[in-house]
Scaffold this motif. Sequence first.
Motif, PDB file in Angstrom:
ATOM      1  N   GLU A  66       0.844  -1.191   0.000  1.00 13.32           N
ATOM      2  CA  GLU A  66       0.000   0.000   0.000  1.00 13.32           C
ATOM      3  C   GLU A  66       0.882   1.246   0.000  1.00 13.32           C
ATOM      4  O   GLU A  66       1.996   1.234   0.530  1.00 13.32           O
ATOM      5  CB  GLU A  66      -0.906   0.010   1.239  1.00 13.32           C
ATOM      6  CG  GLU A  66      -1.847  -1.179   1.330  1.00 13.32           C
ATOM      7  CD  GLU A  66      -2.677  -1.127   2.592  1.00 13.32           C
ATOM      8  OE1 GLU A  66      -2.752  -0.033   3.206  1.00 13.32           O
ATOM      9  OE2 GLU A  66      -3.227  -2.164   2.975  1.00 13.32           O
ATOM     10  N   PRO A  67       0.390   2.341  -0.582  1.00 15.50           N
ATOM     11  CA  PRO A  67       1.210   3.553  -0.620  1.00 15.50           C
ATOM     12  C   PRO A  67       1.261   4.256   0.737  1.00 15.50           C
ATOM     13  O   PRO A  67       0.391   4.087   1.585  1.00 15.50           O
ATOM     14  CB  PRO A  67       0.492   4.419  -1.667  1.00 15.50           C
ATOM     15  CG  PRO A  67      -0.934   3.987  -1.594  1.00 15.50           C
ATOM     16  CD  PRO A  67      -0.904   2.512  -1.304  1.00 15.50           C
ATOM     17  N   ILE A  68       2.299   5.041   0.908  1.00 10.68           N
ATOM     18  CA  ILE A  68       2.420   5.931   2.072  1.00 10.68           C
ATOM     19  C   ILE A  68       1.500   7.117   1.828  1.00 10.68           C
ATOM     20  O   ILE A  68       1.440   7.673   0.726  1.00 10.68           O
ATOM     21  CB  ILE A  68       3.869   6.409   2.233  1.00 10.68           C
ATOM     22  CG1 ILE A  68       4.804   5.211   2.448  1.00 10.68           C
ATOM     23  CG2 ILE A  68       4.002   7.412   3.369  1.00 10.68           C
ATOM     24  CD1 ILE A  68       6.274   5.577   2.351  1.00 10.68           C
ATOM     25  N   SER A  69       0.751   7.524   2.837  1.00 10.28           N
ATOM     26  CA  SER A  69      -0.189   8.639   2.691  1.00 10.28           C
ATOM     27  C   SER A  69       0.225   9.807   3.575  1.00 10.28           C
ATOM     28  O   SER A  69       0.720   9.617   4.685  1.00 10.28           O
ATOM     29  CB  SER A  69      -1.621   8.201   3.018  1.00 10.28           C
ATOM     30  OG  SER A  69      -1.714   7.755   4.357  1.00 10.28           O
ATOM     31  N   ILE A  70       0.012  11.005   3.063  1.00 10.23           N
ATOM     32  CA  ILE A  70       0.294  12.238   3.805  1.00 10.23           C
ATOM     33  C   ILE A  70      -0.985  13.061   3.824  1.00 10.23           C
ATOM     34  O   ILE A  70      -1.517  13.435   2.768  1.00 10.23           O
ATOM     35  CB  ILE A  70       1.450  13.044   3.154  1.00 10.23           C
ATOM     36  CG1 ILE A  70       2.684  12.152   2.961  1.00 10.23           C
ATOM     37  CG2 ILE A  70       1.804  14.245   4.019  1.00 10.23           C
ATOM     38  CD1 ILE A  70       2.821  11.593   1.571  1.00 10.23           C
ATOM     39  N   ASN A  71      -1.477  13.355   5.003  1.00 11.55           N
ATOM     40  CA  ASN A  71      -2.761  14.023   5.167  1.00 11.55           C
ATOM     41  C   ASN A  71      -2.575  15.541   5.212  1.00 11.55           C
ATOM     42  O   ASN A  71      -1.919  16.073   6.102  1.00 11.55           O
ATOM     43  CB  ASN A  71      -3.440  13.530   6.447  1.00 11.55           C
ATOM     44  CG  ASN A  71      -4.869  14.018   6.565  1.00 11.55           C
ATOM     45  OD1 ASN A  71      -5.304  14.871   5.811  1.00 11.55           O
ATOM     46  ND2 ASN A  71      -5.604  13.469   7.536  1.00 11.55           N
ATOM     47  N   PHE A  72      -3.188  16.245   4.259  1.00 12.35           N
ATOM     48  CA  PHE A  72      -3.167  17.711   4.208  1.00 12.35           C
ATOM     49  C   PHE A  72      -4.584  18.255   4.394  1.00 12.35           C
ATOM     50  O   PHE A  72      -4.992  19.198   3.716  1.00 12.35           O
ATOM     51  CB  PHE A  72      -2.598  18.195   2.873  1.00 12.35           C
ATOM     52  CG  PHE A  72      -1.116  17.973   2.725  1.00 12.35           C
ATOM     53  CD1 PHE A  72      -0.207  18.863   3.272  1.00 12.35           C
ATOM     54  CD2 PHE A  72      -0.637  16.870   2.027  1.00 12.35           C
ATOM     55  CE1 PHE A  72       1.161  18.666   3.126  1.00 12.35           C
ATOM     56  CE2 PHE A  72       0.728  16.660   1.869  1.00 12.35           C
ATOM     57  CZ  PHE A  72       1.628  17.566   2.427  1.00 12.35           C
ATOM     58  N   ALA A  73      -5.337  17.658   5.313  1.00  9.25           N
ATOM     59  CA  ALA A  73      -6.739  18.027   5.483  1.00  9.25           C
ATOM     60  C   ALA A  73      -6.921  19.471   5.913  1.00  9.25           C
ATOM     61  O   ALA A  73      -7.969  20.078   5.652  1.00  9.25           O
ATOM     62  CB  ALA A  73      -7.407  17.087   6.497  1.00  9.25           C
ATOM     63  N   THR A  74      -5.945  20.051   6.580  1.00  6.25           N
ATOM     64  CA  THR A  74      -6.095  21.425   7.081  1.00  6.25           C
ATOM     65  C   THR A  74      -5.729  22.480   6.043  1.00  6.25           C
ATOM     66  O   THR A  74      -5.877  23.682   6.304  1.00  6.25           O
ATOM     67  CB  THR A  74      -5.208  21.632   8.326  1.00  6.25           C
ATOM     68  OG1 THR A  74      -3.847  21.369   7.981  1.00  6.25           O
ATOM     69  CG2 THR A  74      -5.631  20.685   9.439  1.00  6.25           C
ATOM     70  N   VAL A  75      -5.278  22.060   4.881  1.00  2.00           N
ATOM     71  CA  VAL A  75      -4.873  23.015   3.848  1.00  2.00           C
ATOM     72  C   VAL A  75      -6.106  23.567   3.141  1.00  2.00           C
ATOM     73  O   VAL A  75      -7.007  22.812   2.753  1.00  2.00           O
ATOM     74  CB  VAL A  75      -3.926  22.341   2.833  1.00  2.00           C
ATOM     75  CG1 VAL A  75      -3.619  23.289   1.678  1.00  2.00           C
ATOM     76  CG2 VAL A  75      -2.651  21.909   3.528  1.00  2.00           C
ATOM     77  N   LYS A  76      -6.139  24.882   2.966  1.00  2.00           N
ATOM     78  CA  LYS A  76      -7.243  25.521   2.257  1.00  2.00           C
ATOM     79  C   LYS A  76      -6.811  25.840   0.834  1.00  2.00           C
ATOM     80  O   LYS A  76      -5.862  26.607   0.620  1.00  2.00           O
ATOM     81  CB  LYS A  76      -7.668  26.805   2.978  1.00  2.00           C
ATOM     82  CG  LYS A  76      -8.255  26.561   4.370  1.00  2.00           C
ATOM     83  CD  LYS A  76      -8.690  27.866   5.004  1.00  2.00           C
ATOM     84  CE  LYS A  76      -9.296  27.618   6.388  1.00  2.00           C
ATOM     85  NZ  LYS A  76      -9.724  28.888   7.041  1.00  2.00           N
ATOM     86  N   VAL A  77      -7.503  25.238  -0.118  1.00  2.00           N
ATOM     87  CA  VAL A  77      -7.182  25.466  -1.523  1.00  2.00           C
ATOM     88  C   VAL A  77      -7.892  26.734  -1.987  1.00  2.00           C
ATOM     89  O   VAL A  77      -9.106  26.876  -1.819  1.00  2.00           O
ATOM     90  CB  VAL A  77      -7.621  24.269  -2.384  1.00  2.00           C
ATOM     91  CG1 VAL A  77      -7.311  24.530  -3.857  1.00  2.00           C
ATOM     92  CG2 VAL A  77      -6.939  22.992  -1.902  1.00  2.00           C
ATOM     93  N   PRO A  78      -7.151  27.708  -2.555  1.00  2.00           N
ATOM     94  CA  PRO A  78      -7.788  28.943  -3.024  1.00  2.00           C
ATOM     95  C   PRO A  78      -8.851  28.672  -4.078  1.00  2.00           C
ATOM     96  O   PRO A  78      -8.753  27.723  -4.856  1.00  2.00           O
ATOM     97  CB  PRO A  78      -6.612  29.739  -3.608  1.00  2.00           C
ATOM     98  CG  PRO A  78      -5.398  29.175  -2.944  1.00  2.00           C
ATOM     99  CD  PRO A  78      -5.697  27.725  -2.736  1.00  2.00           C
ATOM    100  N   GLU A  79      -9.863  29.502  -4.085  1.00  2.00           N
ATOM    101  CA  GLU A  79     -10.953  29.339  -5.044  1.00  2.00           C
ATOM    102  C   GLU A  79     -10.424  29.524  -6.465  1.00  2.00           C
ATOM    103  O   GLU A  79      -9.698  30.467  -6.763  1.00  2.00           O
ATOM    104  CB  GLU A  79     -12.055  30.356  -4.751  1.00  2.00           C
ATOM    105  CG  GLU A  79     -13.281  30.201  -5.635  1.00  2.00           C
ATOM    106  CD  GLU A  79     -14.365  31.204  -5.291  1.00  2.00           C
ATOM    107  OE1 GLU A  79     -15.377  31.243  -6.005  1.00  2.00           O
ATOM    108  OE2 GLU A  79     -14.178  31.941  -4.301  1.00  2.00           O
ATOM    109  N   GLY A  80     -10.787  28.612  -7.318  1.00  2.00           N
ATOM    110  CA  GLY A  80     -10.365  28.679  -8.719  1.00  2.00           C
ATOM    111  C   GLY A  80      -8.999  28.090  -8.982  1.00  2.00           C
ATOM    112  O   GLY A  80      -8.518  28.154 -10.121  1.00  2.00           O
TER     113      GLY A  80
END
Length: 298
Positions: free
Chosen positions: A156-170
């Motif tokens: 299985e792949p190694i996973s890195i969680n970036f759940a707290t990152v806010k992606v800019p609109e657009g």
Amino acid sequence: MGFLCSFVKSVALLWILFVSTRAEAQYSAVDARSVDAFLQDHAYKALVHPLTGIAYNASVPSAINGVKLSVVRLRSGSLKSRGAQLFEFHLPPGVRVQPYVLRLALVYQNLGNWSATYYRAPGYTLISPVLGMLAYNASNLAATNLSELMFMATSEPISINFATVKVPEGARAKCVRFDLNGSLEYSNLSASQTCSTFKQGHFAVVAELTPSASGLSTNPSSNVWKITVGSVIGGFVVMGGLSVCAIALLRVRKTSRLAAMERRSDQEESLRVSEIGSTRAPTAPRIRTSPVLESEYV
């Protein structure tokens, strides 16, 4: 004058540091590896009588305040059979380490506000801190400048969680992996904002921002001319300040040398003080050779 020269020298050093920092904004594997070695040294200082499987937070110098550093010591067999979880990183069972060592240390890095200083993805903007997970031999915890061990997920792949990152609109967000050799590898960011990989390295979320969405240029070289012009102007200012300082120092030394010569002259030609009536005045000593009248030679 001494204060002025010290100030000019300080400005020169700060300018050199600024220019070198701006130059490092373009990803350089050499600079990044130097940072890795530096952080490894500080991470191992936190391993004082460590317990296996317990993560320890390591302190970093105030000069790089904002960087988070942690380390955990594991057995290679345990990592392969059970995997590991360290902050945003999830290593599944089946991770292999090469070359094999009995005990290894996983060093976790969160470069925080220093991420863009050492890592940059051309055409993209970092919207998350750069996270690193590197493995080192833990048989000697006093060792420094260790080479990284290579580890790779097999099932299985190694996973890195970036759940707290806010992606800019657009913006179109992607995962990027900065390999230790300087190469970059892009992959899709999952719906749960997780990046996946089978290899070690440094990871971040980047976004290809359009001018209409962000008002920023996506061309990574758009600010190169600004940095170049600023560097040249700043260099001339610093060189001019150092030149003025050097000329002033030469004048001060020349003046001091003349004053010293005058003092020596005064000390060597000291005159006696005699009283003439009610007046005291310096008088020269008697001459050694008595004068001879011209008539005496006739």
